[in-house]
Design an enzyme around this catalytic site. Sequence first.
Site, mmCIF file in Angstrom:
data_model
loop_
_atom_site.group_PDB
_atom_site.id
_atom_site.type_symbol
_atom_site.label_atom_id
_atom_site.label_comp_id
_atom_site.label_asym_id
_atom_site.label_seq_id
_atom_site.Cartn_x
_atom_site.Cartn_y
_atom_site.Cartn_z
ATOM 1 N N GLN A 34 -6.131 -11.485 7.847
ATOM 2 C CA GLN A 34 -5.378 -12.061 6.731
ATOM 3 C C GLN A 34 -4.164 -12.837 7.240
ATOM 4 O O GLN A 34 -3.768 -12.686 8.400
ATOM 5 C CB GLN A 34 -4.972 -10.955 5.743
ATOM 6 C CG GLN A 34 -4.422 -9.718 6.412
ATOM 7 C CD GLN A 34 -4.730 -8.400 5.700
ATOM 8 O OE1 GLN A 34 -5.268 -8.384 4.599
ATOM 9 N NE2 GLN A 34 -4.358 -7.294 6.317
ATOM 10 N N ASP A 109 -5.771 1.732 8.242
ATOM 11 C CA ASP A 109 -5.620 0.337 7.808
ATOM 12 C C ASP A 109 -6.447 -0.553 8.725
ATOM 13 O O ASP A 109 -6.446 -0.366 9.940
ATOM 14 C CB ASP A 109 -4.151 -0.099 7.828
ATOM 15 C CG ASP A 109 -3.931 -1.364 7.010
ATOM 16 O OD1 ASP A 109 -3.225 -1.297 5.985
ATOM 17 O OD2 ASP A 109 -4.478 -2.429 7.395
ATOM 18 N N ASP A 159 -4.434 2.597 -0.882
ATOM 19 C CA ASP A 159 -3.249 1.738 -0.989
ATOM 20 C C ASP A 159 -3.622 0.386 -0.389
ATOM 21 O O ASP A 159 -3.226 0.054 0.718
ATOM 22 C CB ASP A 159 -2.098 2.398 -0.208
ATOM 23 C CG ASP A 159 -0.827 1.579 -0.228
ATOM 24 O OD1 ASP A 159 -0.802 0.501 -0.852
ATOM 25 O OD2 ASP A 159 0.150 2.012 0.412
ATOM 26 N N PRO A 166 -10.947 -8.310 2.781
ATOM 27 C CA PRO A 166 -11.387 -7.031 3.346
ATOM 28 C C PRO A 166 -11.312 -5.861 2.363
ATOM 29 O O PRO A 166 -11.941 -4.830 2.568
ATOM 30 C CB PRO A 166 -10.419 -6.803 4.523
ATOM 31 C CG PRO A 166 -9.255 -7.699 4.289
ATOM 32 C CD PRO A 166 -9.754 -8.858 3.483
HETATM 33 N N1 SAM Z 1 1.253 -2.281 -2.074
HETATM 34 C C1 SAM Z 1 0.339 -3.313 -1.877
HETATM 35 C C2 SAM Z 1 -0.262 -3.915 -3.109
HETATM 36 O O1 SAM Z 1 -0.662 -3.240 -4.057
HETATM 37 O O2 SAM Z 1 -0.310 -5.151 -3.161
HETATM 38 C C3 SAM Z 1 -0.622 -2.922 -0.827
HETATM 39 C C4 SAM Z 1 0.106 -2.929 0.471
HETATM 40 S S1 SAM Z 1 -0.742 -2.461 1.884
HETATM 41 C C5 SAM Z 1 0.176 -3.412 3.035
HETATM 42 C C6 SAM Z 1 -2.360 -3.104 1.761
HETATM 43 C C7 SAM Z 1 -3.135 -2.911 3.049
HETATM 44 O O3 SAM Z 1 -4.530 -2.779 2.775
HETATM 45 C C8 SAM Z 1 -3.002 -4.047 4.055
HETATM 46 O O4 SAM Z 1 -2.248 -3.612 5.150
HETATM 47 C C9 SAM Z 1 -4.464 -4.367 4.447
HETATM 48 O O5 SAM Z 1 -4.605 -4.593 5.827
HETATM 49 C C10 SAM Z 1 -5.171 -3.103 3.997
HETATM 50 N N2 SAM Z 1 -6.618 -3.236 3.787
HETATM 51 C C11 SAM Z 1 -7.281 -4.196 3.098
HETATM 52 N N3 SAM Z 1 -8.611 -3.964 3.164
HETATM 53 C C12 SAM Z 1 -8.797 -2.831 3.903
HETATM 54 C C13 SAM Z 1 -9.935 -2.074 4.315
HETATM 55 N N4 SAM Z 1 -11.181 -2.460 3.997
HETATM 56 N N5 SAM Z 1 -9.731 -0.958 5.062
HETATM 57 C C14 SAM Z 1 -8.482 -0.557 5.386
HETATM 58 N N6 SAM Z 1 -7.364 -1.249 5.039
HETATM 59 C C15 SAM Z 1 -7.522 -2.356 4.298
#
Ligand code: SAM
Length: 282
Positions: A34, A109, A159, A166
């Site tokens: 991303q 993550d 989260d 992804p």
């Molecule tokens: N609080 C935020 C929101 O609701 O917009 C979410 C924040 S958190 C940083 C979201 C995380 O989800 C990102 O770090 C991203 O890399 C992770 N993510 C996305 N798809 C994923 C997957 N398939 N497996 C694990 N992590 C994932």
Amino acid sequence: MNPTEWFTEQAPGAGSAFSLKIKRKLHEEQSDFQFLEIYETEDFGNLMVIDGCTMVSTRDNFFYHEMMSHPVLFTHPNPKRVWIIGGGDCGTLKEVLKHPGVEQVVQIDIDERVTRLAEIYFPELCESNGDPRAELKFIDGIKWVKDAAPGSVDIIIVDSTDPVGPAEGLFGEAFYRDCLNCLSENGMVIQQSESALYHLNLMQAMRNAMSAAGFDHLQTLFFPQCIYPSGWWSATIAGKKSLGSFRQEDSANKPFTTEYYNVDIHRAALAQPEFVKRAFGG
Ligand code: SAM
């Protein structure tokens, strides 16, 4: 006003946008998964943006991180093992680790760069990362859950980013089925479920997918989150068993401090607005 002094996220289909006044851009990079940006804002501290969407600000992240962790932890009768899928900024991890009864937290993550940037620009969210109960893994959460042994976790906190890229598979029935399989007897999932005002269809689709996967008990909680579209966010708990009432006495006597969460906030967050009740068929 010079438009370059503002970061703006438009809400597709909602005819609205949210802006923060920025001092400067601190960092940007294309990770393997991303596009990541960090800004220093005038009044909200630092801001992390992923693929153009606001994720975390120093000033207001506590609403989201506390509501993604404490309600579900006080709903489960005795949570010991917790997984956080996504959550790379580590704010949810910090809140979960405030519960003394929790013995193990694994944060999964997909993108290690999110955590590395959080360590630099949001050090206060990462201050519990060295807790011996915490383990950080950088792999796809969908695969992690698929490969997990049955009954191996008490609570799964999803989260994640929005259901594109992804994170798309994190909102589908197949993923919830895998979650159900690896949860212990009283197991629960909580997932951020977007805005009821802007994304009610998505919220309903997510609840339907949870039910179709075999979660018979759902609770959606509402809370403010001013940097997210509409400023009004939600999280949905899906339980293997009846969710009933949460552990109100334990919540009222929680042995840690919070900025937003308390027993009254928890009760209030469970109240369903009329249009939401109608949409959920209640
Ligand atoms: N609080 C935020 C929101 O609701 O917009 C979410 C924040 S958190 C940083 C979201 C995380 O989800 C990102 O770090 C991203 O890399 C992770 N993510 C996305 N798809 C994923 C997957 N398939 N497996 C694990 N992590 C994932």
